[in-house]
Scaffold this active site. Structure first.
Site, mmCIF file in Angstrom:
data_model
loop_
_atom_site.group_PDB
_atom_site.id
_atom_site.type_symbol
_atom_site.label_atom_id
_atom_site.label_comp_id
_atom_site.label_asym_id
_atom_site.label_seq_id
_atom_site.Cartn_x
_atom_site.Cartn_y
_atom_site.Cartn_z
ATOM 1 N N ALA A 245 -4.276 4.258 21.418
ATOM 2 C CA ALA A 245 -5.476 3.410 21.343
ATOM 3 C C ALA A 245 -5.061 1.962 21.121
ATOM 4 C CB ALA A 245 -6.359 3.882 20.186
ATOM 5 N N CYS A 384 0.042 -13.211 -5.257
ATOM 6 C CA CYS A 384 1.030 -12.750 -6.230
ATOM 7 C C CYS A 384 2.253 -13.679 -6.223
ATOM 8 C CB CYS A 384 1.364 -11.289 -5.974
ATOM 9 S SG CYS A 384 1.898 -10.445 -7.477
ATOM 10 N N HIS A 510 -3.903 -8.750 -5.942
ATOM 11 C CA HIS A 510 -3.762 -8.405 -4.519
ATOM 12 C C HIS A 510 -5.123 -8.096 -3.902
ATOM 13 C CE1 HIS A 510 0.675 -7.907 -4.381
ATOM 14 N NE2 HIS A 510 0.503 -7.750 -5.679
ATOM 15 N N GLU A 512 -5.854 -7.865 -0.909
ATOM 16 C CA GLU A 512 -5.697 -7.072 0.322
ATOM 17 C C GLU A 512 -5.872 -5.563 0.101
ATOM 18 O OE1 GLU A 512 -3.282 -8.510 -1.379
ATOM 19 O OE2 GLU A 512 -1.344 -7.541 -1.157
HETATM 20 N N1 GLN Z 1 7.845 -10.727 -8.309
HETATM 21 C C1 GLN Z 1 6.639 -11.222 -8.846
HETATM 22 C C2 GLN Z 1 6.283 -10.556 -10.162
HETATM 23 O O1 GLN Z 1 6.749 -9.503 -10.466
HETATM 24 C C3 GLN Z 1 5.495 -11.067 -7.868
HETATM 25 C C4 GLN Z 1 5.177 -9.649 -7.538
HETATM 26 C C5 GLN Z 1 4.355 -9.492 -6.300
HETATM 27 O O2 GLN Z 1 4.283 -10.387 -5.459
HETATM 28 N N2 GLN Z 1 3.760 -8.321 -6.112
HETATM 29 O O3 GLN Z 1 5.498 -11.091 -10.912
#
Ligand code: GLN
Length: 539
Positions: A245, A384, A510, A512
């Site tokens: 697809a 992050c 995050h 996402e």
């Molecule tokens: N390495 C960074 C931390 O531990 C960011 C972690 C990430 O981007 N998920 O805070």
């Protein structure tokens, strides 16, 4: 509606990477759209307790659930398709199974007995499968068995499926076997033999496939379907073609056309209905008919592998559809970025996302990228590690703290603007020990974040050990970078913004992981909107 949960098992044969997760998610979508409460579980036959300690090159993105489980990226597909949160119970590995059995043994729960793969490991697998069904929250549990039949490490799982079929009795379980029907261009033919052998391998473990889902690059003729049905001992309508697809979001409709949901429901003796996919199809229509396009740079260090940033890429698809815009995501390797090529690599972009990540490799390129987009006023979203890089860049180039850094990269930095969280001090084990899962964040009223979320309290998912160092907060705010989102209990900075720019947002969490077809994440929607605005202004 049924009171006894029904169980569907999805196994794979012939080859890995056939997309069991997408088939499972598409089937679940069709069942959900007929009123069934369906969930999906992934059993992974490797010995890591979870994928949290795996390199993204090895296993793709590590997906994080609300309850802080670090899980397989297929759970991301389940949530994106179903819009129902998953949890630790939805992803179990061989490591986790063995760990619980061994812990029980140490507690003396098997006193006097020899602990063995059968029955102890298989019982634990069966228990983990039934946890979801017994919760009362679901009518149907779909369990996807990772790996390929015939693998040594999958054997206990297949045996557990065999036993469960016997335990639960007829019409309570259904086995779907996903295989590949390759096309030999020299012979000009689709070949069924690998599927026949794969079904036979499954049978050697005592499991008869009820339904075959056949991945193929060409349509399966009636003759091929009959042949597969006859030699694999399934009903003809249970041979389902799964043709390549153009988007994974087409698969539920393709499976509907092939009648996968009907065959499954028939086997389980459940009523089948016409699925209500109106909302889904509305999304598809928008996704396929964009009115304009934007190009967004995704800066990270694992960009060669699509799966490393799976949820981010999917979030752009959802946000693009919402804006009726095609989002071209341009992967940019941070290791190859420097002051000298930055304009060439980023100058044409309508927005830049600096990705999450760990460790030192490629971070200077990320910092250079943030400087460029900040100075050019290009819309920016840092996630992050991406947010942490924005903080470091601001410290170095605006606050003039030339050696500012994160202690993750430089333990002796004179200006640790990103510091190890107090709760992480003394943590030595690497597995499952980050600040994980859902945490609250309070949002300042006068901010982009407030405009985006339209509320002052949000919860988002996390996966990090380091944080903005609040000792520097006043200095940053005075210079123009504001903390607009804070954890209410600890004051941990969750969101930073530069109000002088049009759209510059860094988030410690995050977003996402929470974007779905039904609820595209507002931050991605706003970011794509900002990119579109920027593009129009540029002209
Ligand atoms: N390495 C960074 C931390 O531990 C960011 C972690 C990430 O981007 N998920 O805070």
């Amino acid at each position: 509606m049924t009171t006894n949960p029904k169980y569907i098992f999805v196994t794979g044969g012939v080859s890995s990477s056939l997309g069991k997760g997408i088939i499972a998610a598409s089937l679940a979508k069709l069942l959900q759209a007929q009123g069934y409460r369906a969930t999906i579980q992934k059993l992974d036959p490797y010995i890591n307790i979870d994928p949290g300690t795996l390199n993204p090159y090895e296993h793709g993105e590590c997906y994080v659930t609300d309850d802080g489980a670090e899980t397989d990226l297929d759970l991301g597909h389940y949530e994106r398709f179903l819009n129902v949160p998953t949890s630790q119970a939805n992803n179990v590995t061989t490591g986790r199974i063995y760990q619980s059995v061994i812990d029980k043994e140490r507690r003396g729960e098997f006193l006097g007995k020899t602990v063995q793969v059968i029955p102890h490991i298989t019982d634990e697998i069966k228990r983990r499968i039934q946890i979801l069904g017994n919760s009362g929250d679901y009518d149907i549990v779909i369990t996807e068995i990772g790996g390929t039949v015939g693998d040594i490490e999958s054997l206990p799982y297949i045996e557990a499926v065999r036993q469960l079929e016997w335990d639960l009795g007829e019409h309570n379980t259904c086995v779907i076997h996903l295989t590949l029907v390759p096309y030999l261009s020299a012979a000009g033919e689709l070949k069924t033999k690998p599927t026949q052998h794969s079904v036979k391998t499954l049978m050697e473990s005592g499991v008869q496939a009820d339904i075959l889902v056949c991945r193929t690059e060409h349509p399966l003729s009636d003759g091929i379907k009959t042949k597969l049905a006859r030699f694999c001992n399934v009903k003809k309508e249970a041979v389902i073609e799964s043709i390549d697809a153009s988007t994974i979001y087409d698969v539920p409709n393709l499976m509907l056309e092939e009648g996968l949901d009907k065959v499954v429901l028939n086997q389980l003796q459940l009523k089948s209905d016409v699925p209500d996919l109106r909302r889904w199809n509305e999304f598809l229509k928008r996704h396929k008919n964009p009115k304009s396009e934007v190009t967004i740079g995704l800066i990270g260090k694992y960009v060669e592998l699509q799966d490393s940033y799976k949820s981010i890429l999917e979030s752009f698809i959802h946000a693009g559809a919402e804006n009726e815009v095609k989002v071209n995501v341009e992967p940019i390797h941070s290791e190859y970025l420097s002051q000298s090529n930055i304009e060439f690599k980023l100058g044409h972009l309508d927005g830049v996302l600096v990705a999450p990540g760990f460790g030192e490799r490629g971070i200077e390129g990320k910092i250079d990228a943030v400087r460029f987009v900040r100075e050019q006023n290009i819309p920016f979203l840092g996630i992050c590690l991406g947010m942490q890089m924005a903080v470091i860049e601001y410290a170095r180039n605006v606050l003039n703290l030339k050696d500012a850094n994160s202690v993750e990269m430089d333990e002796r930095t004179p200006d640790p603007v990103i510091n190890l969280m107090a709760s992480q001090k003394g943590v030595v084990n690497k597995g499952g020990t980050m600040r994980l899962g859902t945490w609250d964040c309070n949002i300042e009223k006068d901010s982009i974040a407030y405009k985006v979320y339209k509320t002052d309290t949000i919860t988002e998912r996390h996966r990090h050990r380091f944080e903005f160092n609040n000792e520097y907060k006043a200095q940053f705010e005075k210079a123009g970078m504001k903390a607009t989102g804070l954890n209410p209990e600890t004051g941990l900075v969750e969101i930073v913004e530069i109000p002088a720019n049009d759209w510059f947002v860094g988030v410690q969490y995050h977003p996402e992981y929470k974007s779905t077809v039904k609820s595209p994440h507002p931050l991605f929607v706003a970011f794509v909107g900002a990119a579109l605005k920027y593009k129009k202004k540029k002209k």
